[in-house]
Design an enzyme around this catalytic site. Structure first.
Site, PDB file in Angstrom:
ATOM      1  N   HIS A  83       0.834  -1.206   0.000  1.00  0.00           N
ATOM      2  CA  HIS A  83       0.000   0.000   0.000  1.00  0.00           C
ATOM      3  C   HIS A  83       0.866   1.253   0.000  1.00  0.00           C
ATOM      4  CE1 HIS A  83      -3.374   2.675   1.093  1.00  0.00           C
ATOM      5  NE2 HIS A  83      -2.476   3.273   1.866  1.00  0.00           N
ATOM      6  N   GLU A  84       1.917   1.259   0.803  1.00  0.00           N
ATOM      7  CA  GLU A  84       2.808   2.428   0.838  1.00  0.00           C
ATOM      8  C   GLU A  84       3.530   2.607  -0.497  1.00  0.00           C
ATOM      9  OE1 GLU A  84       2.425   4.512   3.084  1.00  0.00           O
ATOM     10  OE2 GLU A  84       1.193   3.186   4.322  1.00  0.00           O
TER      11      GLU A  84
END
Length: 227
Positions: free
Chosen positions: A98-99
C-alpha cells in the site's frame, strides 16, 4: 437550534472512528498470524514492487511503533513499522505494498495525490488555528473571527475527503502489484483485501467526523447570525 436527530447522527458518526480502529486492529492481527507462501517480508515485498516499476531509488527504513507506516515524498523514503518491515505475513506485505502504491501514484502524477500535496500546507495551519479562532470569536462575540475559523476548518474537511480516493487508489494499486509480482497467490489476495479495506475504513470514519464537525459549527454560528 440543533434538533435531536442531529445529535443522534453526531453520536453515531463519533463512534465510527473507534469501530474502524478496532476493526483494523483485529483484521491486521488476524492476518499477521498468516505467513505469506512466498516468504516475502514487508521490506522485501516493497523492494520487489519498487524494482519492478523501476523505482529502486526509493528508500525503505524501519520505524518505531505499530500502524506508523508511511511514504515521505520529500525524502523519497518509505517507513515501515516494526510489525511490517521484517515480518512475512499477509498483513505485512499488504501494508508495505500500500505504501508503495503512494510511490506509484507520485510517479504517475495521480491528480488526487497532487491536490492533497497542494492542500497540505494550509491544512497544517488550519489544524492548529481553526478551532482556537472559532472559540475566540465566540468568547469575544466577534462573529467574523469565528467564521474565519470555520472556513479554515473546511480545508481540513476537504483534505480528509481528498484523502479518500488517494488511499483507495493506493490499495487498488497494491493488490494489482502483489498479484502481478507473485508475492501473494490469488487465494492470499482475499486476506490482503480485507486488511486494506479495514485500513480504508479509518479514513472514511475520519472524513465523516470532520464533515459532521463542520456542519455542527455552521449550524451553531449560522443560527446565531439568524438570531
Amino acid at each position: 437550534m440543533i434538533d435531536s436527530s442531529y445529535w443522534i447522527l453526531f453520536i453515531v458518526v463519533s463512534i465510527l472512528p473507534i469501530w474502524a480502529s478496532l476493526k483494523l486492529q483485529n483484521t491486521f492481527n488476524k492476518y499477521s498470524r498468516v505467513r505469506s507462501l512466498s516468504g516475502y517480508t514487508g521490506e522485501e515485498a516493497a523492494r520487489r514492487i519498487l524494482m519492478i516499476n523501476h523505482l529502486g531509488h526509493i528508500g525503505i527504513k524501519p520505524v518505531r511503533g505499530s500502524m506508523t507506516d508511511h511514504y515521505n515524498p520529500i525524502q523519497k523514503e518509505i517507513g515501515l513499522s516494526q510489525t511490517v518491515y521484517s515480518l512475512n505475513s499477509i498483513a505485512a506485505v499488504s501494508v508495505a505494498a500500500h505504501e508503495v502504491g503512494h510511490v506509484l501514484q507520485e510517479a504517475d502524477h495521480y491528480n488526487a495525490l497532487t491536490l492533497r500535496h497542494k492542500l497540505l500546507p494550509v491544512t497544517r495551519f488550519a489544524d492548529s488555528a481553526a478551532i482556537p479562532m472559532v472559540f475566540l470569536g465566540a468568547i469575544t462575540s466577534f462573529q467574523g473571527l469565528a467564521w474565519i475559523g470555520i472556513i479554515l476548518f473546511s480545508f481540513t474537511t476537504l483534505f480528509s475527503l481528498v484523502t479518500l480516493p488517494v488511499e483507495f487508489n493506493a490499495s487498488k494499486r497494491a493488490i494489482v502489484a502483489l498479484s502481478q509480482s507473485g508475492i501473494l497467490s490469488d487465494e492470499e489476495l482475499d486476506g490482503a483485501k480485507e486488511v486494506l479495506n479495514a485500513a480504508a475504513l479509518t479514513y472514511v470514519a475520519g472524513a465523516a467526523v470532520s464533515m459532521m464537525m463542520l456542519l455542527r459549527l455552521i449550524l451553531i454560528y449560522g443560527g446565531q447570525n439568524r438570531d
